[in-house]
Design a protein around this motif. Structure first.
Motif, PDB file in Angstrom:
ATOM      1  N   MET A 223      -6.687  -2.723  -0.069  1.00 57.76           N
ATOM      2  CA  MET A 223      -5.368  -2.642   0.234  1.00 57.76           C
ATOM      3  C   MET A 223      -4.410  -2.261  -1.076  1.00 57.76           C
ATOM      4  O   MET A 223      -3.553  -1.726  -0.942  1.00 57.76           O
ATOM      5  CB  MET A 223      -4.623  -3.695   1.035  1.00 57.76           C
TER       6      MET A 223
ATOM      7  N   HIS B  33       9.208 -13.387   5.027  1.00 54.19           N
ATOM      8  CA  HIS B  33      10.082 -12.295   4.257  1.00 54.19           C
ATOM      9  C   HIS B  33      10.997 -13.072   3.198  1.00 54.19           C
ATOM     10  O   HIS B  33      11.047 -12.274   1.970  1.00 54.19           O
ATOM     11  CB  HIS B  33      10.980 -11.554   5.438  1.00 54.19           C
TER      12      HIS B  33
ATOM     13  N   SER C 272       0.909 -13.155   0.472  1.00 56.90           N
ATOM     14  CA  SER C 272       1.444 -13.024   1.804  1.00 56.90           C
ATOM     15  C   SER C 272       2.511 -14.123   1.974  1.00 56.90           C
ATOM     16  O   SER C 272       2.168 -15.154   1.277  1.00 56.90           O
ATOM     17  CB  SER C 272       0.529 -13.182   2.946  1.00 56.90           C
TER      18      SER C 272
ATOM     19  N   HIS D 274      -0.324  -1.379  12.626  1.00 55.40           N
ATOM     20  CA  HIS D 274       0.131  -2.686  11.824  1.00 55.40           C
ATOM     21  C   HIS D 274       1.249  -3.077  11.837  1.00 55.40           C
ATOM     22  O   HIS D 274       1.498  -4.187  11.275  1.00 55.40           O
ATOM     23  CB  HIS D 274      -0.425  -2.149  10.391  1.00 55.40           C
TER      24      HIS D 274
ATOM     25  N   ASP E  79      10.296   1.091   1.460  1.00 51.88           N
ATOM     26  CA  ASP E  79      11.261   0.204   2.370  1.00 51.88           C
ATOM     27  C   ASP E  79      10.563  -1.176   2.557  1.00 51.88           C
ATOM     28  O   ASP E  79      10.494  -1.896   3.442  1.00 51.88           O
ATOM     29  CB  ASP E  79      11.142   0.695   3.667  1.00 51.88           C
ATOM     30  N   THR E  80       9.737  -1.564   1.670  1.00 50.89           N
ATOM     31  CA  THR E  80       8.953  -2.694   1.825  1.00 50.89           C
ATOM     32  C   THR E  80       9.481  -4.009   1.004  1.00 50.89           C
ATOM     33  O   THR E  80      10.706  -3.690   0.465  1.00 50.89           O
ATOM     34  CB  THR E  80       7.259  -2.825   0.896  1.00 50.89           C
TER      35      THR E  80
ATOM     36  N   GLN F 290       2.059  -8.354  -3.445  1.00 48.21           N
ATOM     37  CA  GLN F 290       2.326  -8.573  -1.699  1.00 48.21           C
ATOM     38  C   GLN F 290       0.957  -8.121  -1.006  1.00 48.21           C
ATOM     39  O   GLN F 290       0.828  -8.907  -0.392  1.00 48.21           O
ATOM     40  CB  GLN F 290       3.403  -7.308  -1.339  1.00 48.21           C
ATOM     41  N   HIS F 291       0.418  -7.004  -1.477  1.00 44.52           N
ATOM     42  CA  HIS F 291      -0.884  -6.293  -0.885  1.00 44.52           C
ATOM     43  C   HIS F 291      -1.681  -6.974  -2.110  1.00 44.52           C
ATOM     44  O   HIS F 291      -1.420  -6.575  -3.432  1.00 44.52           O
ATOM     45  CB  HIS F 291      -0.892  -4.986  -0.755  1.00 44.52           C
ATOM     46  N   TYR F 292      -2.953  -7.574  -2.031  1.00 47.52           N
ATOM     47  CA  TYR F 292      -4.030  -7.927  -2.798  1.00 47.52           C
ATOM     48  C   TYR F 292      -5.328  -7.503  -2.545  1.00 47.52           C
ATOM     49  O   TYR F 292      -6.208  -7.697  -3.362  1.00 47.52           O
ATOM     50  CB  TYR F 292      -3.631  -9.377  -2.856  1.00 47.52           C
ATOM     51  N   ASP F 293      -5.638  -7.427  -1.411  1.00 45.10           N
ATOM     52  CA  ASP F 293      -7.015  -7.267  -1.048  1.00 45.10           C
ATOM     53  C   ASP F 293      -7.457  -6.023  -1.525  1.00 45.10           C
ATOM     54  O   ASP F 293      -6.882  -5.116  -1.747  1.00 45.10           O
ATOM     55  CB  ASP F 293      -7.292  -7.239   0.560  1.00 45.10           C
TER      56      ASP F 293
ATOM     57  N   PRO G  31      -5.389  -5.905   7.722  1.00 52.78           N
ATOM     58  CA  PRO G  31      -5.568  -7.318   7.933  1.00 52.78           C
ATOM     59  C   PRO G  31      -4.763  -8.089   8.889  1.00 52.78           C
ATOM     60  O   PRO G  31      -5.141  -8.751   9.531  1.00 52.78           O
ATOM     61  CB  PRO G  31      -5.648  -7.886   6.544  1.00 52.78           C
TER      62      PRO G  31
ATOM     63  N   ARG H  49       0.663  -1.161  -0.134  1.00 52.65           N
ATOM     64  CA  ARG H  49       0.038   0.098  -0.022  1.00 52.65           C
ATOM     65  C   ARG H  49       0.913   1.232   0.016  1.00 52.65           C
ATOM     66  O   ARG H  49       0.434   2.088  -0.783  1.00 52.65           O
ATOM     67  CB  ARG H  49      -1.059   0.034   1.180  1.00 52.65           C
ATOM     68  N   PRO H  50       1.963   1.469   0.899  1.00 51.22           N
ATOM     69  CA  PRO H  50       2.523   2.705   0.788  1.00 51.22           C
ATOM     70  C   PRO H  50       3.324   2.926  -0.328  1.00 51.22           C
ATOM     71  O   PRO H  50       3.536   4.223  -0.748  1.00 51.22           O
ATOM     72  CB  PRO H  50       3.490   2.617   2.141  1.00 51.22           C
TER      73      PRO H  50
ATOM     74  N   PRO I 261      12.333  -5.285   9.738  1.00 47.31           N
ATOM     75  CA  PRO I 261      12.382  -5.426   8.247  1.00 47.31           C
ATOM     76  C   PRO I 261      12.411  -4.212   7.407  1.00 47.31           C
ATOM     77  O   PRO I 261      13.311  -4.300   6.543  1.00 47.31           O
ATOM     78  CB  PRO I 261      10.922  -6.318   8.038  1.00 47.31           C
TER      79      PRO I 261
HETATM   80  C1  UD1 Z   1       4.172  -4.136   4.511  1.00 47.74           C
HETATM   81  C2  UD1 Z   1       5.222  -3.332   4.791  1.00 47.74           C
HETATM   82  C3  UD1 Z   1       5.318  -2.147   5.768  1.00 47.74           C
HETATM   83  C4  UD1 Z   1       4.176  -1.131   5.422  1.00 47.74           C
HETATM   84  C5  UD1 Z   1       3.123  -2.272   5.209  1.00 47.74           C
HETATM   85  C6  UD1 Z   1       1.501  -1.210   4.876  1.00 47.74           C
HETATM   86  C7  UD1 Z   1       7.154  -4.827   4.442  1.00 47.74           C
HETATM   87  C8  UD1 Z   1       8.342  -5.608   5.080  1.00 47.74           C
HETATM   88  N1  UD1 Z   1       6.420  -4.332   5.259  1.00 47.74           N
HETATM   89  O1  UD1 Z   1       3.810  -4.834   6.073  1.00 47.74           O
HETATM   90  O2  UD1 Z   1       6.489  -1.153   5.710  1.00 47.74           O
HETATM   91  O3  UD1 Z   1       4.287  -0.295   6.427  1.00 47.74           O
HETATM   92  O4  UD1 Z   1       3.064  -3.236   4.251  1.00 47.74           O
HETATM   93  O5  UD1 Z   1       0.517  -2.012   4.958  1.00 47.74           O
HETATM   94  O6  UD1 Z   1       7.010  -5.165   3.339  1.00 47.74           O
HETATM   95  N2  UD1 Z   1      -2.736  -9.246   4.302  1.00 47.74           N
HETATM   96  C9  UD1 Z   1      -3.964  -9.420   3.978  1.00 47.74           C
HETATM   97  N3  UD1 Z   1      -4.333  -8.842   2.854  1.00 47.74           N
HETATM   98  C10 UD1 Z   1      -3.435  -7.901   1.985  1.00 47.74           C
HETATM   99  C11 UD1 Z   1      -2.285  -7.657   2.487  1.00 47.74           C
HETATM  100  C12 UD1 Z   1      -1.781  -8.151   3.872  1.00 47.74           C
HETATM  101  O7  UD1 Z   1      -4.762 -10.062   4.384  1.00 47.74           O
HETATM  102  O8  UD1 Z   1      -3.878  -7.403   1.146  1.00 47.74           O
HETATM  103  C13 UD1 Z   1      -2.354  -9.858   5.665  1.00 47.74           C
HETATM  104  C14 UD1 Z   1      -1.732 -11.119   5.680  1.00 47.74           C
HETATM  105  O9  UD1 Z   1      -2.119 -11.752   6.977  1.00 47.74           O
HETATM  106  C15 UD1 Z   1      -0.169 -10.754   5.642  1.00 47.74           C
HETATM  107  C16 UD1 Z   1      -0.129  -9.540   6.790  1.00 47.74           C
HETATM  108  O10 UD1 Z   1      -1.337  -8.905   6.323  1.00 47.74           O
HETATM  109  O11 UD1 Z   1       0.469 -11.794   6.245  1.00 47.74           O
HETATM  110  C17 UD1 Z   1       1.071  -8.980   6.430  1.00 47.74           C
HETATM  111  O12 UD1 Z   1       1.305  -8.299   5.064  1.00 47.74           O
HETATM  112  P1  UD1 Z   1       2.675  -8.001   4.614  1.00 47.74           P
HETATM  113  O13 UD1 Z   1       2.420  -7.366   3.291  1.00 47.74           O
HETATM  114  O14 UD1 Z   1       3.504  -9.279   4.700  1.00 47.74           O
HETATM  115  O15 UD1 Z   1       3.164  -6.958   5.582  1.00 47.74           O
HETATM  116  P2  UD1 Z   1       2.403  -5.490   6.009  1.00 47.74           P
HETATM  117  O16 UD1 Z   1       2.280  -5.613   7.859  1.00 47.74           O
HETATM  118  O17 UD1 Z   1       1.459  -5.125   5.305  1.00 47.74           O
END
Ligand code: UD1
Length: 365
Positions: free
Chosen positions: A47, A71, A68, A207, A99-100, A41-44, A240, A12-13, A132
């Motif tokens: 998001m 790392h 998801s 989050h 920084d993702t 990485q974000h798919y909802d 989420p 998202r960011p 991370p």
């Molecule tokens: C990631 C970034 C973080 C940023 C954040 C914004 C990294 C290391 N971190 O963290 O810097 O501040 O995005 O949101 O890249 N999930 C869903 N649906 C989605 C996305 C995530 O259900 O569309 C859930 C899943 O359970 C997933 C968890 O959220 O395992 C974490 O998502 P992930 O993308 O791994 O990290 P963020 O916490 O979102």
């Protein structure tokens, strides 16, 4: 032949950061071709897709569907899939943002294939060093050719690590976006839609893994929110990751008095940040957007990449300390002055576009 730029985004960011940069690059017309890779990485929908439509970002040319995972999974699978695209498309520059895990995956692929990497939002540093996002920033900066810094402090941080070539202070790209969206929104209308009155509510986000994945810290924060909500409404758009952590720890009871909602569109965030009495957050983006809006923020981190705002007395570090969060929210404390130009002038996107266009042209002469 137009110069070819490949943007890699995933979370998202990143979407908020590419919007102004892509728009500014598009001003260079047919001279620049932009390709967009979304790692997935974000798919909802709320998001990801929502931001593409609201911020008028073009549909990704490639969606890698990574989703998801750990790392290593997100970074490693991302690298393998991005590598195929880079070999096929042969871009002149690969741009990564923030920084993702998508950022570091893109940067490592570019560097290893000797494609110049441009890092937007370079030079931020904070502790703990093993978080991370910090690992992603440090590694990305050290393999990038162009380092676009949001603040003078970021430039100084890079200098301290021996990085002085290709470093530019451009300002914060999210400031460009904030200013353009702020003009379009009505705080009054948005507040009434969310059933709150201007300056009479808190806007909270939560989050980060260092808060959600440690039950004690999560409980402290939720207890603080529940206490604050006895005095004034707390709006909490819930990530989420946080929803899952609350469920798995059985912490749902803490949410009863909060206005918990699904992730919201960017325009609503801008309006609510602007209308809130105070922002409570562990997001890097939201803590500085609060400043853009002139609203003080309590930052639930032990340290922040945006230290200037703490030193100016605008934001306050409260970590996951229940008492500090409650006292910070409920006490009336004077806030610092806005410092003009601290985050640039709202033209970071066009500065970055200009530097890239010039640099790539020089190389191809
Ligand atoms: C990631 C970034 C973080 C940023 C954040 C914004 C990294 C290391 N971190 O963290 O810097 O501040 O995005 O949101 O890249 N999930 C869903 N649906 C989605 C996305 C995530 O259900 O569309 C859930 C899943 O359970 C997933 C968890 O959220 O395992 C974490 O998502 P992930 O993308 O791994 O990290 P963020 O916490 O979102």
């Amino acid at each position: 032949m137009p110069m070819k730029l490949l943007h890699v985004v995933g979370a998202r960011p990143n979407f908020m950061k590419i919007a102004p940069v892509m728009a500014a690059l598009a001003q260079h017309g047919a001279r620049i071709e932009q390709l967009l890779v979304h790692t997935g990485q974000h798919y909802d929908a709320n998001m990801s897709d929502l931001f593409f439509s609201d911020l008028q970002i073009k549909k990704p040319d490639y969606n890698l569907g990574i989703g998801s995972g750990s790392h290593a999974y997100q970074t490693g699978t991302g690298m393998m899939k991005i590598e195929e695209i880079v070999l096929k498309e042969k871009p002149d520059v690969l741009l990564v943002h923030g920084d993702t895990n998508a950022t570091i995956a893109g940067a490592l692929v570019g560097a290893k294939l000797k494609v110049p990497v441009a890092h937007v939002e370079a030079g931020l540093r904070q502790t703990p060093k093993d978080m991370p996002e910090e690992i992603n920033r440090v590694v990305t900066d050290h393999v990038s050719r162009y380092l676009f810094c949001p603040t003078e402090l970021a430039v100084k941080n890079l200098k301290g690590e021996g990085l002085t070539t290709g470093v530019f202070f451009t300002g914060v790209v999210m400031y460009d976006l904030f200013l353009s969206v702020r003009k379009e929104v009505s705080i009054e209308e948005t507040c009434s839609r969310y059933c709150v009155r201007e300056t009479e509510f808190f806007f909270a986000t939560l989050h980060r893994d260092f808060n959600t994945d440690h039950p004690e810290r999560l409980r402290n924060i939720l207890e603080a929110f529940a206490e604050i909500a006895k005095h004034c409404p707390v709006i909490l758009p819930i990530h989420p990751r946080t929803r899952k952590a609350i469920q798995s720890n059985g912490f749902e009871d803490y949410l009863h008095n909060l206005n918990v909602i699904d992730p919201i569109p960017y325009a609503d965030t801008v309006a609510l940040l602007s209308g809130a009495k105070c922002v409570i957050t562990d997001s890097g983006g939201v803590q500085k957007e609060a400043y853009f809006a002139g609203t003080p923020a309590l930052v639930m981190m032990e340290d922040t990449g945006w230290r200037e705002l703490v030193e100016m007395g605008f934001n306050t570090l409260v970590d996951a300390d229940k008492e500090k969060i409650i006292t910070g929210a409920l006490s009336e404390k004077p806030i610092g002055e806005i410092t003009p130009g601290l985050f640039g002038n709202g033209d970071a996107g066009s500065r970055i576009a200009g530097i890239i266009a010039e640099a790539v042209e020089r190389c191809s002469e």
